[in-house]
Design a protein around this motif. Structure first.
Motif, PDB file in Angstrom:
ATOM      1  N   ASN A   1      19.632  55.834  22.262  1.00 35.62           N
ATOM      2  CA  ASN A   1      18.704  54.613  21.727  1.00 35.62           C
ATOM      3  C   ASN A   1      17.306  54.948  22.301  1.00 35.62           C
ATOM      4  O   ASN A   1      17.000  54.632  23.631  1.00 35.62           O
ATOM      5  CB  ASN A   1      19.267  53.253  22.236  1.00 35.62           C
ATOM      6  N   LEU A   2      16.609  55.624  21.498  1.00 40.89           N
ATOM      7  CA  LEU A   2      15.146  55.997  22.178  1.00 40.89           C
ATOM      8  C   LEU A   2      14.371  54.900  22.300  1.00 40.89           C
ATOM      9  O   LEU A   2      13.386  54.738  22.746  1.00 40.89           O
ATOM     10  CB  LEU A   2      14.490  56.999  20.792  1.00 40.89           C
ATOM     11  N   ARG A   3      14.710  53.945  21.514  1.00 43.47           N
ATOM     12  CA  ARG A   3      13.712  52.399  21.800  1.00 43.47           C
ATOM     13  C   ARG A   3      13.709  51.923  23.341  1.00 43.47           C
ATOM     14  O   ARG A   3      13.100  51.272  23.793  1.00 43.47           O
ATOM     15  CB  ARG A   3      14.262  51.383  21.007  1.00 43.47           C
ATOM     16  N   GLU A   4      14.718  52.390  23.709  1.00 44.45           N
ATOM     17  CA  GLU A   4      15.130  51.924  25.269  1.00 44.45           C
ATOM     18  C   GLU A   4      14.662  53.048  26.178  1.00 44.45           C
ATOM     19  O   GLU A   4      14.832  52.904  27.497  1.00 44.45           O
ATOM     20  CB  GLU A   4      16.749  51.558  25.425  1.00 44.45           C
ATOM     21  N   HIS A   5      14.211  54.217  25.651  1.00 47.01           N
ATOM     22  CA  HIS A   5      13.921  55.414  26.536  1.00 47.01           C
ATOM     23  C   HIS A   5      12.615  56.072  25.883  1.00 47.01           C
ATOM     24  O   HIS A   5      12.572  56.954  25.309  1.00 47.01           O
ATOM     25  CB  HIS A   5      15.014  56.574  26.361  1.00 47.01           C
ATOM     26  N   PRO A   6      11.566  55.177  26.304  1.00 49.94           N
ATOM     27  CA  PRO A   6      10.260  55.817  25.755  1.00 49.94           C
ATOM     28  C   PRO A   6       9.989  57.312  26.626  1.00 49.94           C
ATOM     29  O   PRO A   6       9.175  58.095  26.008  1.00 49.94           O
ATOM     30  CB  PRO A   6       9.267  54.699  26.401  1.00 49.94           C
ATOM     31  N   GLU A   7      10.552  57.454  27.775  1.00 50.61           N
ATOM     32  CA  GLU A   7      10.326  58.826  28.433  1.00 50.61           C
ATOM     33  C   GLU A   7      10.746  59.793  27.594  1.00 50.61           C
ATOM     34  O   GLU A   7      10.076  61.236  27.409  1.00 50.61           O
ATOM     35  CB  GLU A   7      10.739  58.754  29.839  1.00 50.61           C
ATOM     36  N   LEU A   8      12.152  59.917  26.680  1.00 52.47           N
ATOM     37  CA  LEU A   8      12.614  60.804  25.848  1.00 52.47           C
ATOM     38  C   LEU A   8      11.955  60.965  24.552  1.00 52.47           C
ATOM     39  O   LEU A   8      11.741  62.012  23.952  1.00 52.47           O
ATOM     40  CB  LEU A   8      14.045  60.111  25.639  1.00 52.47           C
ATOM     41  N   CYS A   9      11.114  59.769  24.080  1.00 53.88           N
ATOM     42  CA  CYS A   9      10.349  59.977  23.202  1.00 53.88           C
ATOM     43  C   CYS A   9       9.045  60.821  23.370  1.00 53.88           C
ATOM     44  O   CYS A   9       8.547  61.858  22.572  1.00 53.88           O
ATOM     45  CB  CYS A   9       9.628  58.430  22.425  1.00 53.88           C
ATOM     46  N   GLU A  10       8.418  60.812  24.647  1.00 57.61           N
ATOM     47  CA  GLU A  10       7.289  61.621  25.138  1.00 57.61           C
ATOM     48  C   GLU A  10       7.910  63.053  25.024  1.00 57.61           C
ATOM     49  O   GLU A  10       7.249  63.888  24.783  1.00 57.61           O
ATOM     50  CB  GLU A  10       6.911  61.058  26.501  1.00 57.61           C
ATOM     51  N   TYR A  11       9.114  63.113  25.545  1.00 57.20           N
ATOM     52  CA  TYR A  11       9.914  64.436  25.815  1.00 57.20           C
ATOM     53  C   TYR A  11       9.712  65.210  24.350  1.00 57.20           C
ATOM     54  O   TYR A  11       9.542  66.488  24.463  1.00 57.20           O
ATOM     55  CB  TYR A  11      11.172  64.410  26.246  1.00 57.20           C
TER      56      TYR A  11
END
Length: 232
Positions: free
Chosen positions: A147-157
């Motif tokens: 769930n990328l909504r809960e993991h902004p660091e993965l969105c950045e990645y």
């Protein structure tokens, strides 16, 4: 010269034949064209896609004599998720653990991006995806069902603009996007263009008026001429 092309597929299994008719236009002009098949999201999570693209570039250089490739004129390109993989193939360069052809450079002379899914940072970046950033979305599955909504660091990645800096050695970039793209908001390419420009990178962006997510207008004579000038 050689174009290593990554077929878009929302990071799912690719239809490798989807663009052969269009890509053949470059073969007619004397270019070598190679289509990358990467490990899709059902097999391995990001960044397997750009890392596999790097090995594809190495393969073409290693077999340059066999395929009559100029090793100094290898370009990488792709559409949609394939454009994302192409961009990151020249950003994520610390790949010694996954390098299948040691001693062969994966550097490309330039990047050609067609309506690429290059950023996960915009709330309206994928306007027609109701499950945007959820675990069952294309981008969520690309990260292993997260769930990328809960993991902004993965969105950045996964976002180009968050991984390119002034000292990032990036080749020149040519980008195309349709103004009426309902799959990847054209603002995504604008954001990438503005970030690269601000860092002093060599980048061009063409917005095709009225074009959606792909279509023959991206492969007409005018666009082919622009791409060929870029590669020459």
């Amino acid at each position: 010269p050689c174009l290593v092309y990554v077929q878009g597929s929302a990071w799912f299994a690719q239809n490798l034949c989807a663009k052969i008719g269009m890509l053949a236009r470059f073969a007619e002009k004397g270019y070598v064209v190679a289509i990358v098949e990467y490990r899709h999201s059902g097999i391995a999570p990001f960044p397997s896609m750009p890392l596999d693209t790097r090995n594809a570039i190495r393969f073409m250089k290693l077999h340059a004599a066999e395929y009559k490739v100029d090793q100094n004129r290898v370009y990488v390109g792709g559409d949609s998720s394939g454009g994302h993989a192409a961009m990151f193939s020249q950003i994520f360069t610390d790949d010694a653990d996954t390098d299948l052809y040691h001693g062969v450079s994966a550097d490309a002379r330039g990047i050609i991006s067609f309506y690429a899914a290059s950023s996960m940072m915009l709330d309206d970046g994928m306007p027609s995806t109701p499950n945007h950033h959820l675990p069952d979305s294309p981008e969520g599955k690309a990260m292993g069902g997260v769930n990328l909504r809960e993991h902004p660091e993965l969105c950045e990645y996964m976002s180009v603009e968050c991984n390119v800096h002034a000292d990032t050695p990036l080749p020149k970039v040519l980008m195309f996007h349709g103004s009426k793209d309902r799959t990847i908001n054209p603002r995504v390419s604008v954001v990438i263009y503005q970030k690269l420009k601000s860092l002093g990178k060599d980048v061009q962006l063409y917005i095709l008026d009225g074009a959606d997510h792909g279509g023959p207008e991206f492969w007409d004579d005018q666009i082919i001429t622009i791409i060929e000038a870029f590669m020459q």
